[in-house]
Design a protein around this motif. Structure first.
Motif, PDB file in Angstrom:
ATOM      1  N   ALA A  66       0.880  -1.172   0.000  1.00 54.28           N
ATOM      2  CA  ALA A  66       0.000   0.000   0.000  1.00 54.28           C
ATOM      3  C   ALA A  66       0.920   1.226   0.000  1.00 54.28           C
ATOM      4  N   SER A  67       0.960   1.914  -1.113  1.00 58.25           N
ATOM      5  CA  SER A  67       1.865   3.085  -1.217  1.00 58.25           C
ATOM      6  C   SER A  67       1.273   4.270  -0.452  1.00 58.25           C
ATOM      7  N   ALA A  68       2.096   5.279  -0.214  1.00 54.73           N
ATOM      8  CA  ALA A  68       1.630   6.488   0.472  1.00 54.73           C
ATOM      9  C   ALA A  68       0.498   7.118  -0.342  1.00 54.73           C
ATOM     10  N   ASP A  69       0.679   7.143  -1.640  1.00 52.19           N
ATOM     11  CA  ASP A  69      -0.315   7.757  -2.512  1.00 52.19           C
ATOM     12  C   ASP A  69      -1.624   6.970  -2.464  1.00 52.19           C
ATOM     13  N   PHE A  70      -1.510   5.645  -2.476  1.00 52.91           N
ATOM     14  CA  PHE A  70      -2.730   4.836  -2.479  1.00 52.91           C
ATOM     15  C   PHE A  70      -3.497   5.018  -1.171  1.00 52.91           C
ATOM     16  N   MET A  71      -2.763   5.104  -0.066  1.00 49.04           N
ATOM     17  CA  MET A  71      -3.445   5.288   1.228  1.00 49.04           C
ATOM     18  C   MET A  71      -4.117   6.661   1.281  1.00 49.04           C
ATOM     19  N   ALA A  72      -3.444   7.676   0.732  1.00 46.94           N
ATOM     20  CA  ALA A  72      -4.031   9.020   0.716  1.00 46.94           C
ATOM     21  C   ALA A  72      -5.325   9.012  -0.110  1.00 46.94           C
ATOM     22  N   LYS A  73      -5.271   8.252  -1.181  1.00 41.64           N
ATOM     23  CA  LYS A  73      -6.445   8.157  -2.057  1.00 41.64           C
ATOM     24  C   LYS A  73      -7.619   7.479  -1.329  1.00 41.64           C
ATOM     25  N   LEU A  74      -7.303   6.372  -0.661  1.00 41.46           N
ATOM     26  CA  LEU A  74      -8.345   5.648   0.085  1.00 41.46           C
ATOM     27  C   LEU A  74      -8.980   6.537   1.153  1.00 41.46           C
ATOM     28  N   LEU A  75      -8.110   7.288   1.807  1.00 41.69           N
ATOM     29  CA  LEU A  75      -8.564   8.142   2.894  1.00 41.69           C
ATOM     30  C   LEU A  75      -9.649   9.103   2.431  1.00 41.69           C
ATOM     31  N   HIS A  76      -9.488   9.590   1.217  1.00 45.67           N
ATOM     32  CA  HIS A  76     -10.445  10.570   0.699  1.00 45.67           C
ATOM     33  C   HIS A  76     -11.620   9.911  -0.019  1.00 45.67           C
ATOM     34  N   GLY A  77     -11.621   8.605  -0.044  1.00 43.35           N
ATOM     35  CA  GLY A  77     -12.718   7.925  -0.731  1.00 43.35           C
ATOM     36  C   GLY A  77     -12.653   8.122  -2.235  1.00 43.35           C
ATOM     37  N   ARG A  78     -11.457   8.394  -2.730  1.00 46.28           N
ATOM     38  CA  ARG A  78     -11.334   8.547  -4.184  1.00 46.28           C
ATOM     39  C   ARG A  78     -11.324   7.168  -4.827  1.00 46.28           C
ATOM     40  N   ALA A  79     -11.775   7.120  -6.078  1.00 44.68           N
ATOM     41  CA  ALA A  79     -11.992   5.815  -6.698  1.00 44.68           C
ATOM     42  C   ALA A  79     -11.793   5.901  -8.202  1.00 44.68           C
ATOM     43  N   ASP A  80     -10.588   6.309  -8.603  1.00 49.12           N
ATOM     44  CA  ASP A  80     -10.369   6.505 -10.035  1.00 49.12           C
ATOM     45  C   ASP A  80      -9.567   5.381 -10.680  1.00 49.12           C
ATOM     46  N   ASP A  81      -9.385   4.268  -9.958  1.00 50.72           N
ATOM     47  CA  ASP A  81      -8.849   3.066 -10.611  1.00 50.72           C
ATOM     48  C   ASP A  81      -9.522   1.856  -9.967  1.00 50.72           C
ATOM     49  N   LEU A  82      -9.323   0.686 -10.555  1.00 51.54           N
ATOM     50  CA  LEU A  82     -10.093  -0.474 -10.097  1.00 51.54           C
ATOM     51  C   LEU A  82      -9.850  -0.784  -8.619  1.00 51.54           C
ATOM     52  N   LEU A  83      -8.591  -0.733  -8.179  1.00 52.27           N
ATOM     53  CA  LEU A  83      -8.300  -1.152  -6.801  1.00 52.27           C
ATOM     54  C   LEU A  83      -8.947  -0.206  -5.784  1.00 52.27           C
ATOM     55  N   SER A  84      -8.787   1.096  -5.971  1.00 48.41           N
ATOM     56  CA  SER A  84      -9.386   2.036  -5.008  1.00 48.41           C
ATOM     57  C   SER A  84     -10.914   1.994  -5.106  1.00 48.41           C
ATOM     58  N   LEU A  85     -11.419   1.826  -6.314  1.00 44.92           N
ATOM     59  CA  LEU A  85     -12.877   1.723  -6.527  1.00 44.92           C
ATOM     60  C   LEU A  85     -13.425   0.502  -5.780  1.00 44.92           C
ATOM     61  N   MET A  86     -12.682  -0.604  -5.895  1.00 47.86           N
ATOM     62  CA  MET A  86     -13.110  -1.837  -5.231  1.00 47.86           C
ATOM     63  C   MET A  86     -13.071  -1.683  -3.703  1.00 47.86           C
ATOM     64  N   CYS A  87     -12.023  -1.034  -3.191  1.00 47.23           N
ATOM     65  CA  CYS A  87     -11.921  -0.826  -1.731  1.00 47.23           C
ATOM     66  C   CYS A  87     -13.094   0.019  -1.242  1.00 47.23           C
ATOM     67  N   LEU A  88     -13.450   1.041  -2.017  1.00 48.66           N
ATOM     68  CA  LEU A  88     -14.550   1.923  -1.622  1.00 48.66           C
ATOM     69  C   LEU A  88     -15.896   1.202  -1.721  1.00 48.66           C
ATOM     70  N   ALA A  89     -16.007   0.340  -2.712  1.00 49.24           N
ATOM     71  CA  ALA A  89     -17.295  -0.324  -2.971  1.00 49.24           C
ATOM     72  C   ALA A  89     -17.480  -1.588  -2.136  1.00 49.24           C
ATOM     73  N   ARG A  90     -16.484  -1.936  -1.326  1.00 51.69           N
ATOM     74  CA  ARG A  90     -16.620  -3.197  -0.576  1.00 51.69           C
ATOM     75  C   ARG A  90     -17.631  -3.019   0.552  1.00 51.69           C
ATOM     76  N   PRO A  91     -18.376  -4.066   0.899  1.00 51.30           N
ATOM     77  CA  PRO A  91     -19.254  -3.983   2.071  1.00 51.30           C
ATOM     78  C   PRO A  91     -18.370  -3.960   3.331  1.00 51.30           C
TER      79      PRO A  91
END
Ligand code: CTP
Length: 426
Positions: free
Chosen positions: A95-120
């Motif tokens: 989990a890169s610094a950038d990816f964690m920052a992205k998750l934190l903001h609920g951003r979802a502009d690629d499959l992995l972050s989108l999937m993390c946000l969309a998970r139950p």
């Protein structure tokens, strides 16, 4: 040891040099019995190819939210939904610094972050294994993000310390694959010892004859170390008091090294005052030379052998078991019995002699130094046999047995329950 049998892990890779460790992690997960679906970011693809991850996971790798291949057997062109619904956990490593920052903001502009946000969130845990340069890790922005991600329900693992790919040294390396595997196994282990402080003694003691010689025994310490690990997996705070052995300390376990029975007694007497469970797996030397020579005892060529006088070592377990906290069961004591014959009768008698509620019998010559053992549990109610198996399997079963005695009605840990069904010697 199929610790993750039946688990389906979505392994996410974001961009970082630690992607090379993700390959080994993937292999380890498969070896541990899990099925693995790899999802990579575009940046991860700069470090490792989907071909490698596909070969290791045995499944096609997904990298784009626009990928219209059938995902998890569904053809609706929504891989971010389908891939996460069947997962027992999403593990992002690295989990890169950038990816964690992205998750934190609920951003979802690629499959992995989108999937993390969309998970139950309540059904699919998200586990992050950070990996970055030490300055990036120490930066207040990253540390803030870690705190917030944890508050949002993610499990953010520790980082390793050491040399980094950039040439600097410090915190921020991704944990090693075997450490990540351990963390995942621990994550899925029912926390039947949560809130307990478990004290374990392990290994032999060494009683000096002179500065270069001494008496000891064949105990390897493996059983005690496995118990410490299993107790930590089950949620306990664990301290291991180890005689002279060269085994690695189980992750997350506090360790104090001792040499002699008297050292061990002193240490255990102090630590047992704050413990709630004491498991005495050490093979304590029964005797020690009455006096250790200050210099090496020399042979003088006359054929005369030195005469050694021994004194008996204190019985550490019996002493702890007589303490007020053990007497009122604030401290639950578990003894071991290393026998060479007549296990049942010896173990029963030893349990009474030591004054402990639970005693674990084993045949010393059949197990000392080996990876396997067979245990006979003896308590007031009767006996329970744990057939021959790997010491870690037995340790997990023993932890389940102890938890049940601490809080009747607690189910056995899943791993122990599965192991109990495995054929002896598996
Ligand atoms: N033990 C201990 N202190 C000792 C000897 C043993 O605390 N001086 C503990 C061990 O850690 C174990 C249990 O007592 O939990 C039984 O140890 P074992 O070596 O099987 O038995 P002994 O007490 O030494 O008795 P015996 O030699 O008669 O078998």
């Amino acid at each position: 040891m199929n610790e993750l049998a039946g688990k389906h892990i979505v392994l996410g890779l974001s961009g970082g040099i630690a992607c090379y460790k993700a390959a080994e992690l993937c292999r380890s997960l498969i070896k541990a019995g899990a099925t693995v679906q790899v999802v990579m970011t575009e940046a991860a693809g700069q470090f490792i190819t989907p071909v490698t991850m596909q070969a290791l996971s045995g499944r096609q790798v997904f990298a784009s939210q626009w990928d219209d291949r059938s995902a998890a057997g569904v053809d609706n062109n929504m891989p971010h939904i389908n891939l996460s619904r069947e997962a027992d956990a999403i593990v992002v490593a690295p989990a890169s610094a950038d990816f964690m920052a992205k998750l934190l903001h609920g951003r979802a502009d690629d499959l992995l972050s989108l999937m993390c946000l969309a998970r139950p969130v309540d059904k699919v845990p998200l586990i992050l294994a950070p990996a970055m340069n030490r300055e990036m890790w120490a930066h207040p922005a990253t540390q803030r993000n870690v705190v917030q991600l944890r508050a949002d329900g993610a499990t953010v693992l520790d980082v390793g310390i050491g040399e980094q790919a950039c040439g600097e040294t410090g915190d921020g390396r991704m944990l090693e694959p075997e450490e990540l595997l351990y963390e995942l196994v621990r994550f899925f282990t029912p926390k039947v010892l949560a809130g307990q402080h478990v004290l374990v003694s392990a290994g032999p003691t060494f009683e000096a004859i002179d500065p270069v010689r001494g008496i000891t025994n064949l105990s390897s310490g493996k059983m005690g170390f496995a118990i410490a690990r299993a107790a930590h997996e089950a949620g306990a705070n664990v301290t291991l008091v180890a005689g002279p052995v060269s085994l690695p300390t189980p992750r997350g376990v506090g360790r104090i090294n001792v040499k002699t029975a008297l050292n061990m007694q002193k240490t255990l007497n102090v630590l047992s005052q704050n413990a709630t469970v004491f498991i005495s797996a050490a093979a304590v030397s029964d005797w020690r030379p009455a006096e250790a020579a200050l210099q090496k005892i020399k042979k003088d060529g006359s054929g005369q052998v030195p005469v050694l006088h021994f004194v008996e070592n204190p019985d550490i377990l019996a002493g702890v078991a007589r303490s007020p906290r053990a007497s009122n069961r604030t401290l639950f004591c578990v003894g071991f019995a290393a026998e060479s014959e007549d296990l049942l009768a010896n173990a029963q008698a030893k349990r009474v002699r030591k004054g402990v509620p639970l005693l674990v019998g084993n045949i010393g010559p059949d197990t000392f130094g080996q990876d396997e053992n067979a245990l006979l549990l003896v308590d007031e109610q009767g006996t329970t046999e744990l057939p021959r198996a790997d010491k870690l399997v037995l340790a997990r079963q023993l932890v389940g047995e102890i938890a049940r005695r601490l809080r009747p009605g607690v189910p056995a840990p899943a791993a122990a329950a599965e192991a109990a069904q495995a054929p002896a010697g598996s």
